[in-house]
Design a protein around this motif. Structure first.
Motif, PDB file in Angstrom:
ATOM      1  N   PRO A   1       0.961  -1.305   0.000  1.00 29.28           N
ATOM      2  CA  PRO A   1      -0.049   0.026  -0.121  1.00 29.28           C
ATOM      3  C   PRO A   1       0.844   1.171   0.007  1.00 29.28           C
ATOM      4  CG  PRO A   1       0.099  -0.984   2.126  1.00 29.28           C
ATOM      5  CD  PRO A   1       0.645  -1.945   1.200  1.00 29.28           C
ATOM      6  N   ARG A   2       0.511   2.197  -0.636  1.00 35.77           N
ATOM      7  CA  ARG A   2       1.101   3.582  -0.764  1.00 35.77           C
ATOM      8  C   ARG A   2       0.286   4.642  -0.849  1.00 35.77           C
ATOM      9  NH1 ARG A   2       6.129   3.899  -4.974  1.00 35.77           N
ATOM     10  NH2 ARG A   2       6.717   1.984  -5.264  1.00 35.77           N
ATOM     11  N   LEU A   3       0.316   6.005  -0.216  1.00 37.90           N
ATOM     12  CA  LEU A   3      -0.364   6.947  -0.152  1.00 37.90           C
ATOM     13  C   LEU A   3      -0.214   7.797  -1.161  1.00 37.90           C
ATOM     14  CD1 LEU A   3      -2.486   8.490   1.715  1.00 37.90           C
ATOM     15  CD2 LEU A   3      -0.558   9.706   2.750  1.00 37.90           C
ATOM     16  N   SER A   4      -1.164   8.256  -2.072  1.00 42.54           N
ATOM     17  CA  SER A   4      -1.026   9.046  -3.229  1.00 42.54           C
ATOM     18  C   SER A   4      -0.761  10.329  -2.848  1.00 42.54           C
ATOM     19  CB  SER A   4      -2.721   9.225  -3.804  1.00 42.54           C
ATOM     20  OG  SER A   4      -2.712  10.238  -4.986  1.00 42.54           O
ATOM     21  N   THR A   5       0.052  11.093  -3.488  1.00 42.52           N
ATOM     22  CA  THR A   5       0.670  12.325  -3.348  1.00 42.52           C
ATOM     23  C   THR A   5      -0.239  13.453  -3.879  1.00 42.52           C
ATOM     24  OG1 THR A   5       2.012  12.006  -5.041  1.00 42.52           O
ATOM     25  CG2 THR A   5       3.242  11.840  -2.886  1.00 42.52           C
ATOM     26  N   PHE A   6      -1.220  12.997  -4.447  1.00 40.33           N
ATOM     27  CA  PHE A   6      -2.255  13.942  -5.293  1.00 40.33           C
ATOM     28  C   PHE A   6      -2.959  14.654  -4.054  1.00 40.33           C
ATOM     29  CE2 PHE A   6      -2.839  11.405  -9.458  1.00 40.33           C
ATOM     30  CZ  PHE A   6      -1.569  12.005  -9.931  1.00 40.33           C
ATOM     31  N   GLY A   7      -3.298  14.121  -2.913  1.00 42.17           N
ATOM     32  CA  GLY A   7      -3.851  14.694  -1.627  1.00 42.17           C
ATOM     33  C   GLY A   7      -3.055  15.595  -1.045  1.00 42.17           C
ATOM     34  N   LEU A   8      -1.959  15.725  -1.314  1.00 37.97           N
ATOM     35  CA  LEU A   8      -1.093  16.979  -0.884  1.00 37.97           C
ATOM     36  C   LEU A   8      -1.087  18.148  -1.514  1.00 37.97           C
ATOM     37  CD1 LEU A   8       2.245  14.828  -0.071  1.00 37.97           C
ATOM     38  CD2 LEU A   8       0.714  15.648   1.543  1.00 37.97           C
TER      39      LEU A   8
END
Length: 425
Positions: free
Chosen positions: A124-131
């Motif tokens: 699992p990875r966290l999308s950087t789009f949310g930053l």
């Protein structure tokens, strides 16, 4: 909107396209993208670049082939997400948030299951789009939260502690496998009925102690007072404890999720026709063939130069009308007559007749016509995709997959129509 795309030398990428009204200030967008682009972590879906051209604002990130957490939790059709994998998601995303916090990217907009993606290893990875904080004026930001924290309802702004609240909601979804409003979940926990939250599909497949640790962590994250919520470093410690990392033989994410042993290698960006043929979606293939028309071939006036031109045009029209009306038997009749009348046939006539044969159960004839379409236009991916459909119907699955890949390879060689410039980070 998020699209799948292809960069030369980089393979598949994910491209987020913002509304033209979202970022009128091009410099502000570049500053945001550059700052987030400096982040590099195996727990993040890292940005590769961005594009600012005219009114376009694009972000380009690594492509994650195994969908998002929302699909695996709420829309699974093969197997439920195993408990050990859920705990791993909690731990890895806590690490991602802590990394962002250390790098002074403390605000994450709308942390949810759909923002957590799975890479080629199944991790699992966290999308950087949310930053990226989209802004029309450079000061106020657009934020649509699935479950807004109490402070957002009062001030309309997101603070670092709001991200912790979002993480708490993700924990509730991991534990329950359901969409449960955070305030309702918090009430259940406070009433000491925490086990009522557990996903029934996991019964007998998790340790109560580990589940209790995650539920307790969720309750701390969902506190009404932002100051009472833990920091990101505490999230990592608590999630690590629940993950029971003392096990020396850690099972791979691939195995836990039931994914193929080898990493997924996708040769090109998938066209709608390629995807439709891959999943044997006959209605979708039909709609694409109908809408595409004869645009992949030479002009009609170049091919229909004969003394019988009016009869040829009429026969072609009758075949096309029948195909449009889904009268495939009649379409076969008129297209066959047209083929006999013409010295050089349209590849699309063979393609449409191939599909007509396919849906009327004449699979060998469908394959023959798809091959004739390929002879007419050797570099036409549609012909190969239709061959794949026919081969699959004939039980030749391996050959069908090879044909799909050949069609995709042809598509990859076609000139790219979009010439926007990508600024690499």
């Amino acid at each position: 909107m998020v699209y799948r795309g292809m960069l030369e030398g980089n393979g598949l990428v994910a491209i987020k396209r913002f509304s033209k009204l979202t970022w009128p200030d091009a410099q502000h967008f570049e500053d945001q993208a550059t700052a987030v682009g400096k982040l590099r972590s195996k727990r993040l879906v890292n940005l590769i670049g961005y594009c600012v051209e005219g009114g376009e604002r694009l972000l380009v990130a690594e492509y994650m082939p195994y969908d998002n957490l929302s699909k695996h939790l709420f829309h699974w059709d093969q197997q439920t997400l195993p408990w050990k994998m859920r705990v791993r998601v909690a731990y890895y995303i806590a690490q991602a948030l802590d990394y962002c916090n250390v790098e002074n990217q403390k605000i994450y907009h709308d942390l949810s299951a759909s923002r957590i993606l799975f890479d080629e290893e199944g991790d699992p990875r966290l999308s950087t789009f949310g930053l990226i904080k989209s802004s029309r004026d450079g000061t106020s930001y657009n934020t649509n939260l699935t479950y807004p924290p109490p402070e957002f309802s009062e001030t309309g702004t997101v603070i670092p502690e709001s991200v912790i609240y979002g993480y708490g909601n993700v924990l509730i979804e991991l534990v329950s496998g359901k969409h449960i409003p955070p305030n309702h979940a918090f009430d259940i926990i406070m009433e000491t009925n925490a086990m009522l939250l557990m996903d029934s599909s996991l019964e007998g497949r998790f340790e109560n102690e580990d589940a209790t640790k995650l539920v307790n962590l969720a309750s701390k994250c969902l506190q009404n007072n932002p100051e009472d919520r833990p920091d990101t470093e505490s999230l990592v410690s608590a999630a690590a404890a629940a993950a029971a990392l003392q096990n020396k033989e850690e099972i791979s994410s691939h195995f836990l999720m039931g994914l193929p042993k080898n990493s997924v290698i996708l040769p090109t960006m998938f066209s709608p026709l390629r995807e439709a043929c891959s999943r044997m979606d006959h209605p979708a293939v039909y709609e694409i063939l109908l809408k595409t028309g004869y645009s992949d071939e030479r002009a009609e006036s170049d091919l229909l130069v004969t003394p019988e031109v009016q009869e040829l045009v009429l026969t072609k029209k009758l075949g096309d009308d029948a195909f449009r009306d889904k009268d495939f038997t009649k379409a076969i009749k008129f297209y066959s007559k047209l083929v006999e009348m013409m010295d050089v046939s349209y590849a699309t006539v063979f393609a449409r007749r191939s599909f007509s044969y396919l849906v009327t159960g004449q699979h060998a004839l469908a394959l023959r016509d798809a091959m004739k379409a390929q002879v007419s236009i050797p570099g036409w991916p549609t012909a190969l995709y239709l061959q794949a459909l026919a081969l699959s119907e004939l039980g030749m699955e391996s050959d069908a997959r090879d044909m799909i890949n050949e069609g995709a390879a042809l598509e990859a060689k076609r000139p790219q129509r979009d010439k926007r410039v990508l600024n690499r980070l």
